[in-house]
Design an enzyme around this catalytic site. Structure first.
Site, PDB file in Angstrom:
ATOM      1  N   CYS A  64      31.658  39.144  34.085  1.00 24.03           N
ATOM      2  CA  CYS A  64      31.092  38.007  34.866  1.00 24.03           C
ATOM      3  C   CYS A  64      31.017  38.769  36.409  1.00 24.03           C
ATOM      4  O   CYS A  64      31.416  39.924  36.586  1.00 24.03           O
ATOM      5  CB  CYS A  64      32.155  37.152  34.967  1.00 24.03           C
ATOM      6  SG  CYS A  64      33.631  37.280  35.820  1.00 24.03           S
ATOM      7  N   ALA A  67      34.030  40.256  38.218  1.00 24.88           N
ATOM      8  CA  ALA A  67      34.221  41.450  37.826  1.00 24.88           C
ATOM      9  C   ALA A  67      33.432  42.438  38.394  1.00 24.88           C
ATOM     10  O   ALA A  67      33.836  43.928  38.899  1.00 24.88           O
ATOM     11  CB  ALA A  67      34.162  41.640  36.184  1.00 24.88           C
ATOM     12  N   ARG A  98      40.846  49.193  36.238  1.00 22.01           N
ATOM     13  CA  ARG A  98      39.892  50.125  36.523  1.00 22.01           C
ATOM     14  C   ARG A  98      40.261  51.347  37.241  1.00 22.01           C
ATOM     15  O   ARG A  98      41.045  51.320  38.080  1.00 22.01           O
ATOM     16  CB  ARG A  98      38.781  49.466  37.152  1.00 22.01           C
ATOM     17  CG  ARG A  98      37.372  49.952  36.983  1.00 22.01           C
ATOM     18  CD  ARG A  98      36.252  49.029  37.303  1.00 22.01           C
ATOM     19  NE  ARG A  98      34.977  49.733  37.012  1.00 22.01           N
ATOM     20  CZ  ARG A  98      34.285  50.424  37.794  1.00 22.01           C
ATOM     21  NH1 ARG A  98      34.644  50.390  39.216  1.00 22.01           N
ATOM     22  NH2 ARG A  98      33.164  51.008  37.760  1.00 22.01           N
ATOM     23  N   HIS A 197      27.457  42.485  41.543  1.00 19.88           N
ATOM     24  CA  HIS A 197      27.105  43.773  42.336  1.00 19.88           C
ATOM     25  C   HIS A 197      26.326  43.347  43.450  1.00 19.88           C
ATOM     26  O   HIS A 197      26.168  43.700  44.479  1.00 19.88           O
ATOM     27  CB  HIS A 197      26.399  44.911  41.607  1.00 19.88           C
ATOM     28  CG  HIS A 197      27.109  45.205  40.324  1.00 19.88           C
ATOM     29  ND1 HIS A 197      26.464  45.545  39.163  1.00 19.88           N
ATOM     30  CD2 HIS A 197      28.352  45.710  40.055  1.00 19.88           C
ATOM     31  CE1 HIS A 197      27.449  45.960  38.281  1.00 19.88           C
ATOM     32  NE2 HIS A 197      28.599  45.874  38.756  1.00 19.88           N
TER      33      HIS A 197
END
Ligand code: SF4
Length: 496
Positions: A64, A67, A98, A197
């Site tokens: 999503c 994230a 990550r 992003h």
């Protein structure tokens, strides 16, 4: 012109896609068929629809917007505290998942592998979480005084209950005299990580550009500027990737003033705006900030690719061409220095790997960017696809892939399994959700997000590790032991 045998393969792959689609109800089939295709030479893109909502219930691998923002762009900024604002789950599951490496004293001056959350309860949903957020920011300041800033990463409920995190952040930033960045990355926005992003880039623009402008006006920038200053962006330093890249750039005489955002700092977010050139590795996640930089400051930016010696040499030359003859000569020296080392790596591993095939499925960059590294080892990519690529990514992909490559956008778990069963690649390179499914099918697998806890894979040093890892996966004796001796089918392995 496409040779006849390739035409046959293209037709065969098209038939395969049609067969796989038969399993869906009509409505889903119509939607999914637009996302699957076979690449044909000479076409300007891969001919698939992308960046569209996933079909419900088909087991997409997508994440999503949270994230995309907290997990990818903001989370790696090491000297900021990133609050996962909402209930406990999102921050818990993205906690240190990550591998964006950093150097720092965690809990003191760096916070990358920590989990800060407002841990919403029912009363916060009913009465709102703004007061709680104010209190949390005060607590962070008291308990972690060396933080250089705070970001508020919104989870799903925040936008739904009408909280005003912008007002809280504005007030706190004034009081603390530090960046407090509200990010509207609730998971219901957009269709994947991709909008996260974009939202994260916009937040970076809105909160860092004014700081830079002010510092510049007051002559208070924390760096002395030089002619070879570059910002290395869209590299999240997975397993040390950005360090392996930075070394090469510095060896050729450039000065990396900022890494966005792997091992990055608030200072670098500001100082990067003074660079002479922006080098972007992950186009998908950070092209927005490049365009904003170009618009606001006329800053030039360029894409590059540090996967595999062939592409690294091309990229080093293209980067050097933006500077003077001194840098260009240095680039040649760097290439000359590493070429024999890379030749030795290829000599060792290529005979063990040549002729193998691989199917890729990753996020927004690697489905095309890692192709040259595989090719340097003689491994052929026969299928690739993105979770959240856009049309411009699929256009760029055509420069990397061969005729008849199967293309799958936002592939479903079912489709991916069926393609693999039909094509029987020697290796699958994808994510953690896929890994064990394919290993149980007796197929070698390498994680292409986390590097399977290995890496770096970027740069010359990274390629040596990449080659070793592909060899370990493909030539492991394990694959010869998948079937019981009393019911042995043909073992799919090469002797190590
Ligand atoms: S979709 Fe919403 S609840 Fe799920 S991880 Fe993303 S922000 Fe959290």
């Amino acid at each position: 012109m496409t040779p006849p045998e390739n035409k046959n393969i293209i037709e065969e792959h098209k038939e395969l896609i049609k067969d796989v689609l038969q399993a869906y109800p009509e409505k889903s089939r119509k939607k999914r068929e637009k996302h699957l295709n076979v690449h044909e030479e000479g076409k300007s893109d891969c001919g698939v629809k992308s960046n569209i909502k996933s079909v419900p219930g088909v087991m997409t691998a997508r994440g999503c917007a949270y994230a995309g923002s907290k997990g990818v762009v903001w989370g790696p900024i090491k000297d900021m505290v990133h609050i996962s604002h909402g209930p406990v789950g999102c921050g818990y599951w993205s906690w240190s998942g990550r591998r964006n490496y950093y150097v720092g004293k965690t809990g003191v001056d760096s916070f990358g592998t920590m989990h800060f959350t407002s841990d919403f309860q029912e009363r916060d949903i009913v009465f709102g979480g703004d007061k709680k957020l104010t209190k949390i920011i005060e607590e962070i300041e008291e308990l972690f005084p060396l933080n250089r800033g705070i970001s508020v990463q919104s989870e799903c409920p925040i936008g739904l209950i009408g909280d005003d995190i912008e007002a809280v952040a504005k007030k706190a930033a004034k009081q603390l005299n530090k960046p407090v960045v509200p990010v509207r990355c609730e998971g219901f926005r957009g269709v994947s990580q991709s909008l996260g992003h974009h939202i994260a880039n916009d937040a970076l623009r809105d909160h860092m550009f004014p700081r830079f402008d002010k510092a510049k006006k007051e002559n208070a920038l924390t760096i002395e500027l030089g002619p070879y200053d570059i910002a290395l962006i869209g590299d999240y330093n997975i397993g040390g990737d950005a360090w392996a890249s930075r070394m090469l750039l510095e060896e050729m005489g450039l000065r990396v003033v900022a890494q966005w955002s792997g091992d990055g700092t608030v200072n670098e977010l500001v100082n990067g705006l003074a660079a002479k050139l922006v080098l972007i590795h992950c186009y998908r996640s950070m092209n927005y900030i490049c365009r904003a930089l170009e618009e606001a400051y006329g800053m030039p930016w360029m894409e590059f690719n540090f996967f595999g010696p062939t592409k690294i040499a091309t990229s080093l030359r293209e980067i050097a061409a933006k500077f003077d003859s001194k840098i260009q000569e240095n680039a040649e020296k760097v290439i000359a220095k590493y070429t024999p080392i890379m030749n030795a790596v290829v000599e060792k591993y290529r005979p063990r790997l040549e002729g193998n095939t691989v199917m890729l499925y990753v996020g927004g960059l690697r489905p095309r960017h890692v192709v040259p590294a595989f090719e340097d080892l003689g491994i052929k990519v026969i299928g690739t696809g993105y979770e959240f690529g856009h049309n411009d990514d699929y256009k760029r992909t055509t420069h990397y892939i061969d005729n008849a490559t199967i293309i799958y956008d936002d592939v479903t778990a079912y489709e991916f399994e069926e393609f693999v069963k039909a094509k029987k690649p020697d290796l699958i390179a994808s994510g953690i959700k896929e890994k064990y499914v394919f290993q149980k099918m007796g197929l070698p697998f390498r994680q292409m997000h986390s590097w399977d806890y290995s890496g770096p894979y970027h740069g010359y040093d990274g390629f040596a590790i990449f080659a070793r890892d592909m060899d370990i996966a493909l030539n492991s004796p394990t694959w010869g032991l998948v079937n019981t001796p009393w019911n042995k089918k043909e073992a799919k392995t090469k002797v190590a």
